[in-house]
Scaffold this active site. Structure first.
Site: not given
Length: 379
Positions: A119, A240, A265, A276, A334, A337, A361-362, A365
């Site tokens: 395309f 889209r 882990r 928590q 995160q 690690g 595809e846009g 923003e």
């Protein structure tokens, strides 16, 4: 089934797609060369009937089915998902607006996985602003001869320069901005057509196409002259919401990896999931993914039902899903690690893959601008 819940058949189909992708497609994807078209993978998509799902004999694919396809494949193999999606993006202009001869020539090859499509809309100076296209279609002979020469460059084109044909959008001079653009089906063997691969962050094939007086005729035209922008938008409107589905699939894969790691882990005297700080991140991510998934399904169902506000719904779905996926992958990295940053780790792969959907595809923003414009429409 409603826009907010999948029925048993849809759930079963998605589970089968994930299993098929893990068993048959992921090994082919793993053997592919990053940045190059993986033709064995495309051929397998054809052999397994997934491209037929994308191009059903009875007409264009339902937007919801397209979303379920893309989400399910993305959970197991982003390469398989992208290979399928790019076949759709490059070929759907021909499905929706092409001639019987064009469809007869190329659709069987695409469905079988023997031909790869592209395309070709973006240019070095025309990305999100598609109306700024500069690729020139210059008349070749008298005005009524129905012949043109394409001169200019396309950039950031998926599957370029290895695609067997491309749907190319060029300026034929019928007006400024989005007016005066015509779509052409250009086979890869046309004289004057060349290109080069681009070394991008994401691993799927992206490159340039250079047009040095490439000849095209009226028989190559996709849709009406000077109405190519509409050809492009009809394809993008269909695809889209499914970009959001691709993002949801990646987000779910990242969350699944984080859940497994947090359960296994041990740190600070117990599993990570008992902290928590970790469990709340997982809960927040799961909630965002589910919200994005539902918005994607709702937008796709609205498209299938011919809803008048599909532009707003699609923009909202793509915006929320792609931004959520970025957050989900970052959170999973995160929690894992440093191990998640090792080359070849699933999350290292997803970290590279997840960035691009916020642009193509846009961009994010642009989606916000569309939503804001639609909010004020008719007021």
């Amino acid at each position: 089934m409603t826009a907010f819940a999948l029925g048993p058949q849809e759930q079963k189909w998605c589970a089968e797609l994930r299993a098929l992708t893990a068993e048959r497609l992921r090994p082919l994807a793993d053997r592919g060369e990053p940045g190059r078209v993986n033709r064995p993978l495309v051929a397998a998509l054809g052999e397994l009937g997934l491209l037929r799902r994308l191009f059903p004999a009875e007409g264009p694919v339902r937007a919801l089915d397209l979303c379920l396809l893309r989400e399910s494949l993305a959970q197991e193999s982003t390469e398989a998902e992208t290979a399928l999606a790019l076949q759709g993006l490059g070929t759907y202009p021909v499905v929706q607006s092409g001639t019987e001869q064009q469809r007869a020539r190329w659709l069987p090859e695409v469905v079988a996985g023997r031909a790869v499509s592209a395309f070709a809309l973006s240019e070095p100076d025309a990305g999100s602003d598609a109306g700024a296209l500069a690729l020139a279609a210059e008349p070749d002979g008298p005005p009524d001869a129905g012949r043109w020469r394409l001169t200019g460059e396309k950039c950031w084109i998926s599957n370029a320069p290895e695609a067997d044909f491309a749907t190319v959008f060029a300026r034929t001079g019928g007006g400024a901005g989005s007016r005066g653009i015509t779509a052409f089906l250009v086979p890869a063997d046309r004289p004057g057509l060349s290109g080069a691969p681009l070394d991008m962050l994401s691993p799927h094939p992206i490159g340039t196409l250079v047009f040095d007086g490439v000849p095209v005729t009226r028989d190559d035209m996709v849709g009406e002259p000077d109405r190519g922008f509409g050809v492009a938008m009809r394809t993008l409107n269909l695809f889209r919401p499914s970009v959001g589905a691709f993002a949801v699939g990646m987000a779910q894969a990242a969350l699944d990896a984080a859940l497994a790691h947090a359960a296994d882990r041990t740190a600070f005297g117990g599993p990570l999931k008992d902290l928590q700080a970790v469990s709340h991140q997982l809960a927040e991510t799961a909630t965002r993914i589910e919200a994005a998934r539902l918005l994607v399904y709702a937008a796709a169902t609205a498209y299938d039902n011919g809803a008048p506000d599909i532009a707003k719904r699609s923009a909202m779905a793509k915006l929320l899903a792609t931004e959520t996926a970025q957050q989900a992958v970052d959170t999973a990295v995160q929690i894992h690690g440093a191990r998640a940053l090792h080359r070849g780790h699933l999350l290292e792969h997803l970290y590279r893959e997840v960035r691009a959907p916020r642009i193509y595809e846009g961009a994010t923003e642009v989606q916000r601008s569309i939503i804001a414009r639609e909010l004020y429409r008719g007021r």
